[in-house]
Design an enzyme around this catalytic site. Structure first.
Site, PDB file in Angstrom:
ATOM      1  N   ARG A 104       0.859  -1.127   0.075  1.00 14.47           N
ATOM      2  CA  ARG A 104       0.037   0.028   0.044  1.00 14.47           C
ATOM      3  C   ARG A 104       0.693   1.158  -0.095  1.00 14.47           C
ATOM      4  O   ARG A 104       1.502   1.632   1.014  1.00 14.47           O
ATOM      5  CB  ARG A 104      -0.824   0.012   1.235  1.00 14.47           C
ATOM      6  CG  ARG A 104      -1.731   1.193   1.231  1.00 14.47           C
ATOM      7  CD  ARG A 104      -2.558   1.196   2.527  1.00 14.47           C
ATOM      8  NE  ARG A 104      -3.650   0.506   2.676  1.00 14.47           N
ATOM      9  CZ  ARG A 104      -4.375  -0.099   3.971  1.00 14.47           C
ATOM     10  NH1 ARG A 104      -3.779   0.630   4.860  1.00 14.47           N
ATOM     11  NH2 ARG A 104      -5.328  -0.936   3.851  1.00 14.47           N
ATOM     12  N   SER A 138     -13.002  -4.174   0.247  1.00 12.25           N
ATOM     13  CA  SER A 138     -13.148  -3.634   1.699  1.00 12.25           C
ATOM     14  C   SER A 138     -14.693  -3.552   1.932  1.00 12.25           C
ATOM     15  O   SER A 138     -15.615  -3.156   1.132  1.00 12.25           O
ATOM     16  CB  SER A 138     -12.594  -2.244   2.063  1.00 12.25           C
ATOM     17  OG  SER A 138     -11.176  -2.516   1.825  1.00 12.25           O
ATOM     18  N   LYS A 160      -5.935   4.263  10.108  1.00 15.59           N
ATOM     19  CA  LYS A 160      -7.492   4.514   9.694  1.00 15.59           C
ATOM     20  C   LYS A 160      -8.481   5.318  10.799  1.00 15.59           C
ATOM     21  O   LYS A 160      -9.446   4.916  11.285  1.00 15.59           O
ATOM     22  CB  LYS A 160      -8.254   3.275   9.144  1.00 15.59           C
ATOM     23  CG  LYS A 160      -7.561   2.763   7.938  1.00 15.59           C
ATOM     24  CD  LYS A 160      -8.023   3.335   6.701  1.00 15.59           C
ATOM     25  CE  LYS A 160      -7.371   2.800   5.465  1.00 15.59           C
ATOM     26  NZ  LYS A 160      -8.203   2.786   4.239  1.00 15.59           N
TER      27      LYS A 160
END
Length: 351
Positions: free
Chosen positions: A178, A247, A276
């Site tokens: 990522r 997701s 997050k």
């Protein structure tokens, strides 16, 4: 009329050199274009092919002079090849066998015609055995993989390659890269290095939100979030053997995510997560309600650590997706090994 012994020997070497190199090239191109195995194996096959060429180079010109392609019993004009191939896997198996057999013939007769080539040819044959095992075994399935590490360079973290080497050494075999902010060319180079490391270890590399780079690098797949490209559109850009992850942040998103045809789901945020912070915690009770109705592997994500990973599996998740708890550990390899053991112990009877 029989050939002089030297001419017959050279003709035999020439025929088997061609058989070997042709077989290796067929396998190399299958791997390179994604028909089988991992794309990075094509470099190993190319190197092996070149080593065979170099070992036999001192005899190449002399052997070429003894070639009789028209009179060869294998010439299609004398014996048409009627063997069929039902699949790319059949082509792979046939050409691996062709190369192995030819290498053995070359090795044995090189002992007479070119003794210095015998050992390199023997080593090439054994290296091909190893490659064959990796190619025919294929990549691991998601059913086998319960620890999903998410990597990326950032403040205080080791370089990406050091992260990968430690995680792989610790037994992790499913990894997501990522990197949201890197320029495309830089990210491509980074993904290529990551794919080479993962492939060599028999691990799957998933790229976050970049189906184009997954195709270019031969990565195992792509993961997309609910605000990224629609998963069903991304699927159309991938090879049939590549995975697609999606997701899900709450139960209301489950049906929509499943309709888009993913291979697996990431569900969270389960616990407070430093990566997050904007997402609310779903908690294990929501996971317990969600998991029974989901036909795909679910990886619990968000704030998952070694301390709570077992509870995520016990709540119904197939596996856990972890980033900070591994990458911020003083010893990433040891942390990865501990997490793999914890998850395996929590799911001894799950398939």
């Amino acid at each position: 009329m029989s050939l002089p012994p030297r001419a017959a020997l050279l003709r035999l070497l020439d025929v088997n050199r061609n058989r070997c190199l042709e077989g290796l090239r067929v396998v190399e191109d299958q791997v390179r274009f994604g028909l089988c195995g991992q794309a990075s194996e094509s470099a190993s096959l190319k190197d092996l092919r070149h080593r065979v060429q170099r070992a036999l180079a001192p005899l190449a010109s002399e052997a070429l002079g003894e070639r009789d392609a028209q009179g060869d019993p294998g010439n299609p004009s004398q014996r048409p090849d009627t063997r069929g191939r039902a699949s790319a896997a059949d082509v792979l198996g046939a050409n691996l066998s062709r190369a192995k057999e030819a290498l053995r013939v070359l090795e044995e007769h090189a002992k007479v015609a070119l003794p210095a080539a015998a050992q390199p040819l023997s080593q090439a044959r054994y290296d091909l055995y190893v490659l064959e095992q990796r190619l025919l075994a294929g990549p691991p399935s998601l059913a086998e993989l319960r620890v999903y590490a998410i990597v990326g360079e950032g403040h205080g973290r080791p370089p990406l390659e050091a992260q990968l080497e430690s995680l792989l050494a610790g037994g992790v075999r499913l990894i997501q890269l990522r990197e949201k902010a890197r320029p495309d060319r830089e990210l491509l180079a980074l993904a290529e290095r990551a794919q080479a490391l993962c492939s060599a270890a028999g691990a799957l590399l998933i790229l976050n939100d970049r189906p184009d780079l997954a195709r270019l690098t031969g990565a195992a797949g792509v993961h997309v979030g609910r605000d990224d490209l629609p998963a069903d559109r991304v699927r159309s850009l991938l090879r049939s053997d590549q995975h697609l992850g999606a997701s899900v942040h709450d139960p209301s998103e489950l049906a929509a995510a499943l309709a888009e045809g993913p291979s697996y789901l990431g569900f969270g945020t389960l616990f407070a997560s430093p990566t997050k912070p904007e997402l609310g915690q779903q908690g294990l009770e929501v996971l317990r309600r969600l998991a029974p109705g989901c036909p795909l592997p679910i990886y619990g994500i968000g704030g998952v650590t070694r301390a709570n990973a077992a509870s995520v599996i016990e709540a119904g998740a197939h596996g856990v997706a972890v980033s900070t708890d591994l990458l911020a550990a003083p010893n990433i390899e040891a942390a990865a090994r501990e997490l793999v053991e914890i998850v395996a112990a929590a799911a001894p009877n799950k398939t």
